[in-house]
Design an enzyme around this catalytic site. Structure first.
Site, PDB file in Angstrom:
ATOM      1  CG  HIS A  69      -1.944  -1.087   1.242  1.00  8.01           C
ATOM      2  ND1 HIS A  69      -3.219  -0.965   0.749  1.00  8.01           N
ATOM      3  CD2 HIS A  69      -1.849  -2.362   1.696  1.00  8.01           C
ATOM      4  CE1 HIS A  69      -3.866  -2.110   0.913  1.00  8.01           C
ATOM      5  NE2 HIS A  69      -3.056  -2.968   1.483  1.00  8.01           N
ATOM      6  CG  ASN A 142      -7.943  -4.312   1.034  1.00  9.41           C
ATOM      7  OD1 ASN A 142      -7.275  -3.334   1.346  1.00  9.41           O
ATOM      8  ND2 ASN A 142      -7.454  -5.539   1.013  1.00  9.41           N
ATOM      9  CG  HIS A 333      -2.649  -1.221  14.598  1.00  8.22           C
ATOM     10  ND1 HIS A 333      -3.082  -2.477  14.256  1.00  8.22           N
ATOM     11  CD2 HIS A 333      -1.833  -1.398  15.657  1.00  8.22           C
ATOM     12  CE1 HIS A 333      -2.559  -3.363  15.074  1.00  8.22           C
ATOM     13  NE2 HIS A 333      -1.795  -2.736  15.933  1.00  8.22           N
ATOM     14  CE1 TYR A 356      -2.132  -4.750   9.438  1.00  7.02           C
ATOM     15  CE2 TYR A 356      -2.229  -2.577   8.455  1.00  7.02           C
ATOM     16  CZ  TYR A 356      -2.482  -3.927   8.392  1.00  7.02           C
ATOM     17  OH  TYR A 356      -3.063  -4.468   7.275  1.00  7.02           O
TER      18      TYR A 356
HETATM   19 FE1  HDE Z   1      -2.411  -4.807   5.556  1.00  7.28          FE
HETATM   20  N1  HDE Z   1      -0.589  -4.047   6.005  1.00  7.28           N
HETATM   21  N2  HDE Z   1      -1.769  -6.637   6.157  1.00  7.28           N
HETATM   22  N3  HDE Z   1      -4.170  -5.665   4.970  1.00  7.28           N
HETATM   23  N4  HDE Z   1      -3.064  -3.047   4.926  1.00  7.28           N
HETATM   24  C1  HDE Z   1      -0.236  -2.756   5.839  1.00  7.28           C
HETATM   25  O1  HDE Z   1       0.890  -1.495   7.481  1.00  7.28           O
HETATM   26  C2  HDE Z   1      -0.652  -6.868   6.873  1.00  7.28           C
HETATM   27  C3  HDE Z   1      -4.529  -6.964   5.103  1.00  7.28           C
HETATM   28  C4  HDE Z   1      -4.322  -2.737   4.494  1.00  7.28           C
HETATM   29  O2  HDE Z   1      -3.194   3.505   4.068  1.00  7.28           O
HETATM   30  C5  HDE Z   1       1.105  -2.442   6.451  1.00  7.28           C
HETATM   31  O3  HDE Z   1       1.173   0.707   7.872  1.00  7.28           O
HETATM   32  C6  HDE Z   1      -0.601  -8.251   7.274  1.00  7.28           C
HETATM   33  C7  HDE Z   1      -5.936  -7.147   4.898  1.00  7.28           C
HETATM   34  C8  HDE Z   1      -4.386  -1.356   4.121  1.00  7.28           C
HETATM   35  O4  HDE Z   1      -1.541   3.291   5.512  1.00  7.28           O
HETATM   36  C9  HDE Z   1       1.534  -3.774   7.063  1.00  7.28           C
HETATM   37  C10 HDE Z   1      -1.724  -8.829   6.737  1.00  7.28           C
HETATM   38  C11 HDE Z   1      -6.408  -5.893   4.613  1.00  7.28           C
HETATM   39  C12 HDE Z   1      -3.112  -0.841   4.365  1.00  7.28           C
HETATM   40  C13 HDE Z   1       0.361  -4.666   6.720  1.00  7.28           C
HETATM   41  C14 HDE Z   1      -2.450  -7.813   6.054  1.00  7.28           C
HETATM   42  C15 HDE Z   1      -5.298  -4.982   4.662  1.00  7.28           C
HETATM   43  C16 HDE Z   1      -2.316  -1.931   4.867  1.00  7.28           C
HETATM   44  C17 HDE Z   1       2.084  -1.757   5.527  1.00  7.28           C
HETATM   45  C18 HDE Z   1      -2.133 -10.297   6.827  1.00  7.28           C
HETATM   46  C19 HDE Z   1      -7.846  -5.504   4.290  1.00  7.28           C
HETATM   47  C20 HDE Z   1      -2.639   0.559   4.115  1.00  7.28           C
HETATM   48  C21 HDE Z   1       2.157  -0.325   5.992  1.00  7.28           C
HETATM   49  C22 HDE Z   1      -2.558 -10.690   8.095  1.00  7.28           C
HETATM   50  C23 HDE Z   1      -8.779  -5.794   5.356  1.00  7.28           C
HETATM   51  C24 HDE Z   1      -2.969   1.470   5.254  1.00  7.28           C
HETATM   52  C25 HDE Z   1       1.380  -0.263   7.197  1.00  7.28           C
HETATM   53  C26 HDE Z   1      -2.534   2.873   4.920  1.00  7.28           C
HETATM   54  C27 HDE Z   1      -0.975  -1.801   5.259  1.00  7.28           C
HETATM   55  C28 HDE Z   1       0.315  -5.930   7.149  1.00  7.28           C
HETATM   56  C29 HDE Z   1      -3.654  -8.081   5.349  1.00  7.28           C
HETATM   57  C30 HDE Z   1      -5.460  -3.590   4.384  1.00  7.28           C
HETATM   58  C31 HDE Z   1       2.861  -4.347   6.585  1.00  7.28           C
HETATM   59  C32 HDE Z   1       0.491  -8.918   8.086  1.00  7.28           C
HETATM   60  C33 HDE Z   1      -6.729  -8.450   5.017  1.00  7.28           C
HETATM   61  C34 HDE Z   1      -5.607  -0.609   3.575  1.00  7.28           C
HETATM   62  O5  HDE Z   1       1.682  -3.689   8.459  1.00  7.28           O
END
Ligand code: HDE
Length: 664
Positions: A69, A142, A333, A356
């Site tokens: 993202h 999402n 988060h 997060y």
């Molecule tokens: Fe994320 N995800 N994600 N994700 N995600 C990040 O956090 C992660 C997942 C989502 O505009 C990171 O700050 C793991 C689902 C959005 O700043 C990180 C898993 C959904 C955004 C991270 C998921 C999301 C992130 C990277 C599996 C939809 C952007 C930067 C368990 C429900 C937020 C950050 C923004 C961002 C980890 C799965 C949505 C790496 C480990 C499911 C919208 O922490």
């Protein structure tokens, strides 16, 4: 398409600030063009403290981009609940219809790096920060209601597979490559989400017209301790629209900022996008009533079984002042929750709770990132956490521990009845095991359900999406395995993609059987308001200012964005403040086209404009003279959505459908 004159006025206003430049230590700067040197052509002197500070600060301007993202765009707004939801939750922002809660939203793509184009085929992030009076609630969702994996431990594998391949860092901003389709074929849990991403949902027209989904099952908890399972939805009041893939690819080059520009300009114009918050609620005793596991994030709760209750509205009404300070430093988060909301045992959600905060520590340089203005709650913060990198507060007093008598045990804890967060007391028992639940193992039924819900053009687009992506893979084995996977969902999809990418059609039909229709609204069923759509008016030859004015009046009355496009800016009356040439305008940047011509020959550039608009199935209106002049263009005037008329109003009629899919 913000009025350029207005922009200039704003610039002048901004320039009227009389402030002397200073160093970061507050010393006024007298010279900012030339470094201190010995003589005019001599060596530079390190004692030039302003030079040193300026370069040092510049050297450190970048912070690590988000791992996923990275490419995003944000805006401020507000949220109001329609009715008191205290039956379900004690959350203060969901129970008081008089309360306005400030929000900040960041939209994003997942795969590409910070500079990648907006219009790539990808899932879009839709992350909302609610600054409630009881603390921050982040709904980090999402635009697609399901996710690729079921357990967080697989997230690094998924992301390593979809990101640019490590040996050559290709491709940027897309999933059309071997490692992603190898992952897809070897990890069947990814099937449902991939089918969504290859449909029109993967290439939204803009951020204003996407849905948002919290995806995971959360809990709502009321003040008596009663709990409900819940899924969160955002429904756009602008309707739902997508690009066509050919158009999206052209936009990668024509305007990499297509989505962010659309959102920014809509808000600048006062055309504020709105979403309604929807809740799907399941009572605890219904937990096992469904043929899917409600904790599985690769499954939707079909809306005909669990209707979406519309409970409130969010309006985005203010652009950020500084993208880095606000959007880039925003730290979302899914673990930021407030009293009245709690987690479920969804294993994907549980894993996210670790990730997060951890990622912000390296991205934002330490554990004090919640002191950055965009991340601060609106209510006061009191605790005994101290020091660490980038501490911005001056913490007063001798005492920094709980419990204490020296400071009257302040800050003290608060029980639930005084607003303290208490975790829901769910009873759990079991053995420590590493095993996926059997109830998570149906990977194909809901993918099929989604395909069943599509109209024919939407299904065709999904075939095209898969054909492009799998076709871009180099390994024949990967292509074949991917098609074999599709064969487990839908035979027609597998047959058509196999044919398009040149692999074998699997011998046996293994498609999953389900006749059910998903009531999830597909693109075509969405009611899309006219306001905010755009018209390119190609002006060929001499068209009077009077005529142009009458068109402009119709556009303004119908809240349509417009631009007059000609060969030279001077061809078009300057009174409109908006002029484009064939060099600056492109059909992909508009939703429709009007061609106005006098008796002169139609310019080749005007002809190309019309052909591409036609190819992308958009509404077209041409005046009588243009219709006669365009006879050589590749346009079928008998086809739907192409009108010959001298009436400005005809464009409104032409927008009856936003795309004429039956045209080809
Ligand atoms: Fe994320 N995800 N994600 N994700 N995600 C990040 O956090 C992660 C997942 C989502 O505009 C990171 O700050 C793991 C689902 C959005 O700043 C990180 C898993 C959904 C955004 C991270 C998921 C999301 C992130 C990277 C599996 C939809 C952007 C930067 C368990 C429900 C937020 C950050 C923004 C961002 C980890 C799965 C949505 C790496 C480990 C499911 C919208 O922490």
């Amino acid at each position: 398409m913000v009025n350029k004159k207005q922009k200039q006025l704003n610039e002048v206003e901004k320039r009227n600030n009389d402030k002397a430049m200073t160093t970061n230590n507050g010393v006024k700067v007298s010279e900012d063009e030339n470094t201190l040197t010995v003589g005019e052509r001599g060596p530079s002197l390190l004692e030039d403290f302003h030079f040193r500070e300026k370069i040092m600060h510049f050297d450190h301007e970048r912070i690590p981009e988000r791992i996923v993202h990275a490419r995003g765009f944000g805006a401020h707004g507000e949220f109001k609940v329609y009715e008191d939801l205290s039956k379900y939750t004690s959350a203060d922002f969901l129970t008081n219809p008089d309360k306005t809660t400030p929000v900040f939203v960041r939209f994003s793509t997942v795969q590409g790096s910070k500079g990648s184009p907006d219009t790539v085929r990808d899932v879009r992030g839709f992350a909302t920060k609610f600054y409630t009076d009881e603390g921050i609630f982040d709904l980090v969702g999402n635009d697609i209601p399901v996710f690729f994996i079921q357990d967080a431990i697989k997230f690094p594998d998924l992301i390593h597979a979809v990101k640019p391949e490590p040996h050559n860092e290709i491709p940027q901003g897309g999933s059309a490559h071997d490692t992603f389709y190898d992952f897809f074929a070897q990890n069947p849990e990814s099937t449902h989400t991939t089918v969504w991403a290859m449909s029109d949902r993967g290439i939204p027209k803009n951020f204003r017209q996407i849905e948002g989904f919290g995806i995971h099952t959360f809990r709502l908890v009321n003040s008596e301790g009663g709990s409900y399972f819940v899924k969160f939805h955002w429904k756009p009041l602008q309707g739902l629209e997508s690009l066509v893939w050919d158009e999206a690819q052209m936009l990668h080059g024509k305007d990499v900022d297509f989505h962010r520009k659309d959102l920014y300009e809509s808000i600048e114009k006062g055309d504020y996008p709105e979403w309604e918050l929807g809740l799907q609620i399941i009572r605890p005793e219904q937990e096992f009533d469904f043929d899917f596991d409600i904790l599985d994030p690769t499954k939707i709760w079909p809306e005909d079984q669990v209707p979406v209750k519309i409970v409130g509205k969010m309006t985005l009404n203010q652009n950020v002042t500084n993208v880095f300070d606000e959007t880039e430093q925003a730290a979302f988060h899914p673990g930021h929750i407030v009293p009245g909301i709690d987690f479920s045992n969804d294993p994907l959600l549980q894993g996210r709770l670790f990730s997060y905060t951890d990622t912000q520590i390296s991205r934002l340089g330490g554990p004090n990132f919640n002191q950055i203005p965009i991340n601060r709650p609106v209510n006061e913060v009191h605790n005994n956490q101290r020091d660490a990198m980038h501490q911005m507060n001056i913490n007063k007093g001798q005492v920094a521990y709980h419990k204490n008598a020296l400071n009257n045990n302040d800050p003290h804890t608060a029980p639930k009845k005084e607003g303290g967060y208490e975790h829901y007391q769910e009873k759990v028992e079991g053995h420590k095991i590493q095993k996926r639940s059997e109830s998570f193992k149906d990977y194909y039924s809901q993918a099929k359900l989604y395909l069943n819900s599509l109209t024919q053009p939407e299904f065709d687009h999904t075939v095209d999406g898969f054909s492009f992506e799998i076709g871009m893979c180099n390994s024949v084995m990967v292509k074949q395995n991917a098609v074999n996977q599709l064969n487990k969902v839908d035979r027609t999809l597998a047959e058509r993609v196999a044919e398009n990418v040149g692999v074998e059609v699997p011998k046996t039909n293994e498609e999953v059987k389900t006749d059910a229709q998903d009531s999830q609204l597909t693109m075509e069923k969405f009611d899309i308001p006219l306001a905010g759509h755009s018209v390119a008016v190609v002006v060929n030859g001499n068209i009077s200012a009077e005529t142009l004015k009458s068109y402009a009046k119709t556009f303004t009355e119908n809240k349509l964005n417009y631009a007059f496009v000609g060969q030279h800016p001077k061809d078009i009356s300057e009174t409109f403040g908006i002029t484009e040439t064939f060099d600056t305008a492109h059909p992909t940047l508009f939703d429709s086209l009007i061609v106005l011509s006098d008796d002169s020959e139609i310019l080749p550039a005007a002809e190309e404009f019309a052909e591409l608009t036609y190819k992308h199935n958009k509404p077209i209106v041409v005046n009588e003279s243009a219709a006669q002049g365009l006879t050589n263009a590749k346009l079928n005037f008998e086809a739907p959505g192409i009108f010959v008329s001298d009436e400005p109003q005809t464009i409104v009629q032409a927008f009856d459908r936003k795309r004429y899919w039956s045209r080809k």
